[in-house]
Design an enzyme around this catalytic site. Sequence first.
Site, PDB file in Angstrom:
ATOM      1  N   HIS A 198      -0.616  -0.633  -7.542  1.00 23.85           N
ATOM      2  CA  HIS A 198      -0.966  -0.223  -6.185  1.00 23.85           C
ATOM      3  C   HIS A 198      -2.454   0.100  -6.068  1.00 23.85           C
ATOM      4  O   HIS A 198      -3.097  -0.197  -5.066  1.00 23.85           O
ATOM      5  CB  HIS A 198      -0.135   0.992  -5.775  1.00 23.85           C
ATOM      6  CG  HIS A 198      -0.401   1.445  -4.367  1.00 23.85           C
ATOM      7  ND1 HIS A 198      -1.488   2.238  -4.032  1.00 23.85           N
ATOM      8  CD2 HIS A 198       0.246   1.205  -3.208  1.00 23.85           C
ATOM      9  CE1 HIS A 198      -1.472   2.466  -2.726  1.00 23.85           C
ATOM     10  NE2 HIS A 198      -0.434   1.852  -2.213  1.00 23.85           N
ATOM     11  N   CYS A 199      -3.027   0.701  -7.111  1.00 25.35           N
ATOM     12  CA  CYS A 199      -4.351   1.304  -6.967  1.00 25.35           C
ATOM     13  C   CYS A 199      -5.481   0.290  -6.806  1.00 25.35           C
ATOM     14  O   CYS A 199      -6.194   0.302  -5.811  1.00 25.35           O
ATOM     15  CB  CYS A 199      -4.637   2.215  -8.162  1.00 25.35           C
ATOM     16  SG  CYS A 199      -3.568   3.674  -8.231  1.00 25.35           S
TER      17      CYS A 199
END
Length: 428
Positions: free
Chosen positions: A268-269
Amino acid sequence: MSDVERNGTTEFDLVVVGLGYVGLPLAREAVRAGLRVAGLDRSPEVVGTLAGGASHVDDVSPGDVAAMLAGGFHPTADETVVGRGRAVVICVPTPLSSDQGPDLTAVVGATRAVAAHLRPGMLVVLESTTYPGTTDEVVRPLLEAGGLTAGTDFHLAFSPERIDPGNPVYGVANTPKIVGGHTPECAAAAAAFYGKFVEEVVQAKGTREAEMAKLLENTYRHVNIALVNEMAVFCHELGIDLWDAIDCAATKPFGFQAFRPGPGVGGHCIPIDPNYLSYKVRSLGYPFRFVELAQEINDRMPRYVVERAQQLLNREGRALRGSTVLLLGVTYKPDIADQRESPATPVARRLRQLGAQVLFHDPFVQSWQVDDLAVPRAEDLGVALAGADLTLLLQNHRDYDAAGLADRARLLLDTRGAVPARDSVEAL
């Protein structure tokens, strides 16, 4: 009436909204510290899984869930549980929208659920990653719509999640926790709360600074990964072993941090979070060229991997079309099952488009689909290595014997710099 009971129902020190990769480890750590914790999730499947003692998150084992339940953890899909919490922490997903801006649908929905049961004295913390200003401009008005005022009637703060799936050293308790409050009193309340189960709490100047800190951390990684990914492309043309150069540079005890190339970025990051910052900057009328260029470089790496695959097969007198290509490791990080934004997906998609027969092996993934089409799984790794025209090492799981891969594969492209040199092996 006791502290624990209110109108015949249990009071909770913490209600976690969203029991995913962020919320569940947070709940576990709070339970370990002796807090009374409830978890709210809109998915009945998630709630049922946890209530039954199983886990859907890599870093939380069934044993952990059993210990949580024994410690009083209460998973539920009933939003009224919010009204029984002293502190509420929102840990819901913030994906990208179709125009590559932040999709705050889950944040807004969770905030409205909290607002419906907000009580005076409650602490509300947003942990979902988002652009600077979200806590004050989106969350606060929704919470205040019922008449209570942030900083006066309830405490409001932002605290960026720093979960690193699969990290055996750093977890919730020993990773410094940043908190930024709507007011200094809000920050103090949030710091006191997290201090019950986190070793070090760092107070930011405000919510925007805390929101920016999270984006700065991931943008830093995003840009540096893009740097070495671009270097990998021209170092191949120059005949330079970039991995060796990085290892040499990393011996400098100051002024350098090693980043290494790969087939793309996942999770996600890195592929998502910097877009929140770029979105905010564009709203001011400025381009954020560093982030946009890094995104372009990292996004093109899967295609570059496939181009290199074509070149390797051509060198051996074979075409990619009709060849069998084995993908090793389809998760976004080593030694976990998490496939979010994994670069293996665009690699497989492109290989299929060019006519390759794709199969995969991953010790953490039993079935895998790309564009709703199943990718066959190689059950016997040795047989698959011997039978594949080309093997791509996309994720270097600990279970893989790098020397064994080099010896057994007919032809191998190593995108992680992990496999010993052989005539049949080429590094990205």
